[in-house]
Design an enzyme around this catalytic site. Structure first.
Site, PDB file in Angstrom:
ATOM      1  N   LEU A 161      39.047  40.611  26.602  1.00 20.19           N
ATOM      2  CA  LEU A 161      39.894  41.301  25.629  1.00 20.19           C
ATOM      3  C   LEU A 161      40.901  42.327  26.274  1.00 20.19           C
ATOM      4  O   LEU A 161      41.780  42.444  26.450  1.00 20.19           O
ATOM      5  CB  LEU A 161      39.262  41.724  24.456  1.00 20.19           C
ATOM      6  CG  LEU A 161      40.186  42.235  23.127  1.00 20.19           C
ATOM      7  CD1 LEU A 161      41.117  41.223  22.879  1.00 20.19           C
ATOM      8  CD2 LEU A 161      39.410  42.458  22.264  1.00 20.19           C
TER       9      LEU A 161
ATOM     10  N   GLU B 101      34.144  30.410  45.222  1.00 24.76           N
ATOM     11  CA  GLU B 101      33.005  30.877  45.237  1.00 24.76           C
ATOM     12  C   GLU B 101      32.072  30.689  44.079  1.00 24.76           C
ATOM     13  O   GLU B 101      32.541  30.666  42.822  1.00 24.76           O
ATOM     14  CB  GLU B 101      33.247  32.434  45.416  1.00 24.76           C
ATOM     15  CG  GLU B 101      33.528  32.977  46.873  1.00 24.76           C
ATOM     16  CD  GLU B 101      34.134  34.336  46.847  1.00 24.76           C
ATOM     17  OE1 GLU B 101      33.964  34.791  48.062  1.00 24.76           O
ATOM     18  OE2 GLU B 101      34.301  35.070  45.903  1.00 24.76           O
TER      19      GLU B 101
ATOM     20  N   CYS C 256      27.240  31.874  37.915  1.00 23.71           N
ATOM     21  CA  CYS C 256      28.586  32.209  37.571  1.00 23.71           C
ATOM     22  C   CYS C 256      29.343  31.224  38.479  1.00 23.71           C
ATOM     23  O   CYS C 256      29.321  31.380  39.495  1.00 23.71           O
ATOM     24  CB  CYS C 256      28.961  33.918  37.699  1.00 23.71           C
ATOM     25  SG  CYS C 256      30.629  34.013  37.594  1.00 23.71           S
TER      26      CYS C 256
ATOM     27  N   CYS D  99      43.692  31.312  40.475  1.00 25.02           N
ATOM     28  CA  CYS D  99      44.085  31.287  38.970  1.00 25.02           C
ATOM     29  C   CYS D  99      45.403  31.680  38.721  1.00 25.02           C
ATOM     30  O   CYS D  99      46.126  32.265  39.623  1.00 25.02           O
ATOM     31  CB  CYS D  99      43.183  32.561  38.330  1.00 25.02           C
ATOM     32  SG  CYS D  99      43.386  32.498  36.731  1.00 25.02           S
TER      33      CYS D  99
ATOM     34  N   CYS E 208      32.330  40.580  39.153  1.00 19.02           N
ATOM     35  CA  CYS E 208      33.550  40.175  38.494  1.00 19.02           C
ATOM     36  C   CYS E 208      34.684  40.552  39.000  1.00 19.02           C
ATOM     37  O   CYS E 208      34.896  41.625  39.199  1.00 19.02           O
ATOM     38  CB  CYS E 208      33.216  41.026  36.857  1.00 19.02           C
ATOM     39  SG  CYS E 208      31.866  40.553  36.226  1.00 19.02           S
TER      40      CYS E 208
ATOM     41  N   CYS F 114      45.969  38.363  35.832  1.00 15.52           N
ATOM     42  CA  CYS F 114      45.476  39.614  35.154  1.00 15.52           C
ATOM     43  C   CYS F 114      45.592  40.492  36.005  1.00 15.52           C
ATOM     44  O   CYS F 114      45.057  40.473  37.465  1.00 15.52           O
ATOM     45  CB  CYS F 114      44.378  39.548  34.664  1.00 15.52           C
ATOM     46  SG  CYS F 114      44.138  38.080  33.251  1.00 15.52           S
TER      47      CYS F 114
ATOM     48  N   CYS G  13      42.545  41.767  38.307  1.00 19.19           N
ATOM     49  CA  CYS G  13      41.502  40.905  38.905  1.00 19.19           C
ATOM     50  C   CYS G  13      41.945  40.233  40.256  1.00 19.19           C
ATOM     51  O   CYS G  13      43.281  39.740  40.564  1.00 19.19           O
ATOM     52  CB  CYS G  13      41.668  39.620  37.829  1.00 19.19           C
ATOM     53  SG  CYS G  13      40.202  38.377  38.560  1.00 19.19           S
TER      54      CYS G  13
HETATM   55  N1  SAH Z   1      39.668  33.370  33.417  1.00 18.61           N
HETATM   56  C1  SAH Z   1      38.439  33.692  32.526  1.00 18.61           C
HETATM   57  C2  SAH Z   1      37.418  33.551  33.578  1.00 18.61           C
HETATM   58  C3  SAH Z   1      37.101  34.897  34.467  1.00 18.61           C
HETATM   59  S1  SAH Z   1      35.812  35.678  33.826  1.00 18.61           S
HETATM   60  C4  SAH Z   1      38.685  34.981  31.771  1.00 18.61           C
HETATM   61  O1  SAH Z   1      39.811  35.638  31.892  1.00 18.61           O
HETATM   62  O2  SAH Z   1      37.707  35.151  31.073  1.00 18.61           O
HETATM   63  C5  SAH Z   1      35.554  37.142  34.703  1.00 18.61           C
HETATM   64  C6  SAH Z   1      35.382  38.493  33.909  1.00 18.61           C
HETATM   65  O3  SAH Z   1      35.964  39.674  34.585  1.00 18.61           O
HETATM   66  C7  SAH Z   1      36.694  38.675  33.049  1.00 18.61           C
HETATM   67  O4  SAH Z   1      36.546  39.102  31.655  1.00 18.61           O
HETATM   68  C8  SAH Z   1      37.777  39.224  33.746  1.00 18.61           C
HETATM   69  O5  SAH Z   1      38.821  39.690  32.894  1.00 18.61           O
HETATM   70  C9  SAH Z   1      36.883  40.352  34.431  1.00 18.61           C
HETATM   71  N2  SAH Z   1      37.408  41.080  35.512  1.00 18.61           N
HETATM   72  C10 SAH Z   1      38.349  40.569  36.559  1.00 18.61           C
HETATM   73  N3  SAH Z   1      38.499  41.198  37.357  1.00 18.61           N
HETATM   74  C11 SAH Z   1      37.926  42.346  37.433  1.00 18.61           C
HETATM   75  C12 SAH Z   1      37.519  43.328  38.051  1.00 18.61           C
HETATM   76  N4  SAH Z   1      37.976  43.833  39.331  1.00 18.61           N
HETATM   77  N5  SAH Z   1      36.481  44.312  37.651  1.00 18.61           N
HETATM   78  C13 SAH Z   1      35.753  43.894  36.532  1.00 18.61           C
HETATM   79  N6  SAH Z   1      35.968  43.047  35.837  1.00 18.61           N
HETATM   80  C14 SAH Z   1      37.006  42.054  36.158  1.00 18.61           C
END
Ligand code: SAH
Length: 371
Positions: A219, A94, A107, A114, A339, A118, A121
């Site tokens: 972070l 996407e 984006c 991935c 996100c 995390c 996510c």
């Molecule tokens: N792998 C990279 C790129 C992903 S960026 C990274 O971790 O930075 C996407 C951003 O959205 C990251 O900061 C991730 O932690 C955050 N994110 C992931 N799942 C989310 C969710 N369900 N709600 C809000 N933010 C989320």
């Protein structure tokens, strides 16, 4: 076209120069080609009149331009657009376009799924099935610009915050971002191209040697204890190591640039006063701005978005400590484009899906409804 023809969207200027050299041509021809493609929108080698005829013929036989296929497009009530793209191997990923008054942010995804898993996510819950090529990444920008062209606009900002961990697909991400900031290609400002990482420290160190695009880190916690449970890669590269690498990176960007700290707010987990204070203490002396992202829910996540009051309180504490702190407004919620909600369709090689079968079933249903 020969079967193994080269997709030229995947080559940055250096890559093209090397290709030209192997063909016994001058390196400056690369710039000419880039201008035809990215400034004139011309993909027909035969019409590139300043290239020698034999070169045009060689290109015709050995190279091509091909884009991911648009499988589905959804437009949110707020103007956000989400595309589901089919790649060569059949994987679906996407990308999301976020139009605002003064900018159009794209984006883009860098991997199919991935590996980092995390805990909050949804992309991570899909498992992992490989890297996008540089051409797949550049192709996302070409497609979004085509969409915006009809409105006389262009993408102004690119964030590598879609599916995947960009620094684990280093070479392709580097070639793609090189093209984004090359004046002979997309010509975006290096401040407006941002690589976001969950904390792949060796990748950040390597990046510093080769580019000066902006850097964001996910972070999400002020202490290793808490971050270990949210962002598993923290166990390998703990916060102190991560911030040291980031500080060096922003130093190399120069005094006018800042690191972006992303912090997803999870109700009752990392959104309390003590966390905000801890974060302020941790980031004292780091040249950064903070993006707070209220959690975007997905089925079976086990997390919730904090109450508005808690979110605002968290932001106020950081602002009082002198941090530029933005609250990321949730966009495209009605089309699951926010996100952490990007899922595509991943043929998992890590078997993570088995562990998350229940969650998957719910999400898959959502994808099926799209078709
Ligand atoms: N792998 C990279 C790129 C992903 S960026 C990274 O971790 O930075 C996407 C951003 O959205 C990251 O900061 C991730 O932690 C955050 N994110 C992931 N799942 C989310 C969710 N369900 N709600 C809000 N933010 C989320």
């Amino acid at each position: 076209m020969v079967p193994n023809a080269l997709n030229l969207y995947g080559l940055d200027r250096t890559g093209l120069e090397e290709l030209f050299e192997t063909q016994g041509l001058q390196r400056f021809r690369a710039r000419q080609l880039l201008k035809w493609v990215y400034h004139q929108n011309l993909l027909d080698f035969g019409a590139m009149t300043d290239l020698p005829k034999v070169t045009r013929e060689w290109f015709n036989e050995n190279c091509h331009f091909s884009l991911p296929e648009i499988h589905h497009q959804q437009v949110s009530v707020d103007g956000t657009v989400k595309w589901l793209l089919r790649l060569d191997q059949g994987d679906l990923v996407e990308m999301v376009l976020i139009p605002e008054r003064d900018r159009n942010t794209l984006c883009v995804s860098s991997q199919v799924g991935c590996m980092l898993d995390c805990s909050f996510c949804s992309t991570g819950k899909q498992g992992f099935n490989g890297n996008l090529s540089a051409a797949d990444i550049v192709g996302q920008l070409v497609l979004a610009n085509r969409y915006l062209e009809t409105k006389d606009q262009r993408v102004t900002n690119v964030v590598l915050m879609g599916m995947g961990e960009p620094l684990l697909n280093f070479d392709a991400v580097l070639a793609a971002t090189n093209l984004m900031i090359d004046d002979h290609a997309f010509g975006l400002s290096k401040r407006r191209v941002t690589i976001s990482t969950a904390g792949v420290v060796p990748g950040i160190r390597k990046l510093q040697q080769v580019t000066d695009v902006s850097l964001a880190i996910s972070l999400h916690a002020p202490t290793d204890d808490l971050r270990d449970g949210l962002v598993p890669i923290n166990r390998k590269y703990p916060i102190a190591e991560l911030l040291a690498a980031c500080t060096d990176y922003v130093e190399h960007l120069g005094p006018a640039r800042k690191l972006v700290i992303e912090y997803t707010l999870l109700a009752g987990v990392n959104d309390q006063v003590e966390h905000a204070k801890g974060l302020a203490k941790l980031l004292a002396g780091v040249r950064c701005k903070i993006n707070l992202i209220p959690f975007n829910p997905f089925p079976g996540s086990g997390y919730a978005r904090p109450a508005q009051g808690d979110i605002e309180n968290f932001q106020t504490i950081l602002m009082r400590q002198g941090f530029v702190t933005m609250l990321r407004t949730t966009r495209g919620e009605d089309i699951n484009a926010a996100c952490g909600q990007l899922v595509g369709q991943v043929d998992d090689r890590t078997q993570r899906q088995r562990r998350h079968r229940e969650r998957m079933a719910a999400m898959q249903q959502e994808i099926v409804q799209w078709r």
